[in-house]
Structures are given as C-alpha cells and as structure tokens.
Motif scaffolding. Structure first.
Motif, short mmCIF file in Angstrom:
data_model
loop_
_atom_site.label_atom_id
_atom_site.label_comp_id
_atom_site.label_asym_id
_atom_site.label_seq_id
_atom_site.Cartn_x
_atom_site.Cartn_y
_atom_site.Cartn_z
N THR A 1 0.83 -1.21 0.00
CA THR A 1 0.00 0.00 0.00
C THR A 1 0.86 1.25 0.00
OG1 THR A 1 -1.78 -1.17 1.14
CG2 THR A 1 -1.80 1.25 1.26
N PHE A 2 1.88 1.30 0.85
CA PHE A 2 2.75 2.48 0.91
C PHE A 2 3.49 2.69 -0.41
CE2 PHE A 2 2.96 2.05 5.73
CZ PHE A 2 2.11 3.13 5.93
N ARG B 1 2.48 2.29 -3.32
CA ARG B 1 1.58 2.88 -4.33
C ARG B 1 1.29 4.35 -4.06
NH1 ARG B 1 -1.07 -2.32 -3.85
NH2 ARG B 1 -2.56 -1.41 -2.40
N LYS B 2 1.66 4.85 -2.91
CA LYS B 2 1.36 6.23 -2.55
C LYS B 2 2.43 7.17 -3.12
CE LYS B 2 -2.14 5.37 0.17
NZ LYS B 2 -3.46 5.81 -0.20
N GLU C 1 3.19 10.17 -2.30
CA GLU C 1 3.89 10.96 -1.28
C GLU C 1 4.98 10.17 -0.54
OE1 GLU C 1 0.55 10.73 -1.56
OE2 GLU C 1 -0.27 9.89 0.25
N VAL C 2 4.98 8.85 -0.71
CA VAL C 2 6.03 8.02 -0.10
C VAL C 2 7.13 7.85 -1.15
CG1 VAL C 2 6.60 5.78 0.92
CG2 VAL C 2 4.38 6.83 1.38
#
Length: 160
Positions: A26-27, A29-30, A32-33
């Motif tokens: 999940t992270f 795909r973000k 902002e990460v």
C-alpha cells in the motif's frame, strides 16, 4: 517522505508478516512516499532474495533488538517510523518481548516521529484496569509499571 516500517515480513513465520507485506504494498503505491525501508526479522535460509527495500536486522527472542533497530534507524534517518507490532512480535520470553515493546518509545526519544500499530490489544488487556478507560490525553496508567514507562495516549480506537 521516507518511511521505515518495523515488522515481521514474508517469508518469515513471525506473526503479522502478511500484514507487514500488505502495508508495504500500500505504501509503495502512494506518491507521497518517496522511499520505504522495511526493518524485518531475520530468517535462517530464505528461499529467494528479499526486495531491495527489505533489511533483515532483528531476531525473534533477541534481547538486543531495540539496539539493532535504533542503530539502523540512525543510519537511515527516515522521516517517520511505523511499528507494526503485537505483544509477542519480538519474542515469547518476557525480557525480549518487553524490550521489543519499548523500542517505539526509544525511537521517539531518539527524535524520530513514531507511529505504533499495536494489534490484539483488546484480547489481552483490560483497558479499564490498565488506566485507559477514558479517552482524554490526561489519562495515565496506574500502578508500578507507570513509574518506569509513561504512556502518552490521546485516543484508543477499537475495531471489532
């Protein structure tokens, strides 16, 4: 943002390893990460190499886990540290489990913004007896352990 995730990670047999895997996916795909590093439990003989973002730095039941994790955090200098834990994540003995559970506090005191996802809390702890019956920020635990570990809690949220 650079996130350091401390969690068991597949193919480990440690609890929450699949949860750690799905958090990682999940992270990643973000937008902002910008960087993600997983500080995972060591395994004896991996069947295949880990992804580049996984560093195996701690052992189940090793009382040195807090020091090993903090050393790696100081080297990485992440923007935020996320602990994916349950009471026995770092060991099934009292000493390694307790030392592992204070690692988020030590990380915070070392200057890292820290988030702790603590699983299975409601199955093992009576929050009323532990001093968390209210949800105000002034709630503090009572009893002998409170002298050694001051817990700051603004809200306890339960998903049942």
């Amino acid at each position: 943002m650079h996130i350091a995730l401390i969690s068991a990670y597949p193919p480990s047999r440690g609890s929450l390893n699949e949860y750690g895997y799905h958090l990682t996916q999940t992270f990643r795909r973000k937008p902002e990460v910008t960087r993600l590093t997983v500080l995972a439990d060591r395994i004896d003989s991996p069947a295949e190499p880990d992804p580049f973002y996984v560093r195996r730095v701690w052992h189940f039941n090793d009382p040195r886990n807090a020091a090993l994790i903090l050393k790696e955090l100081r080297r990485l200098k992440p923007d935020v540290v996320l602990f994916n834990l349950q009471f026995a994540s770092f060991g099934d003995g009292r000493v390694p489990a307790a030392l592992g559970l204070i690692t988020p506090m030590l990380a915070r005191r070392s200057g890292f913004p820290t988030i702790t996802l603590l699983h299975n809390l409601f199955e093992t702890v009576d929050l009323e007896k532990a001093g968390f019956g209210e949800t105000s920020c002034s709630t503090q635990p009572r009893g002998p352990p409170a002298r050694y570990l001051r817990v700051r809690c603004c809200r306890v949220i339960s998903w049942r």
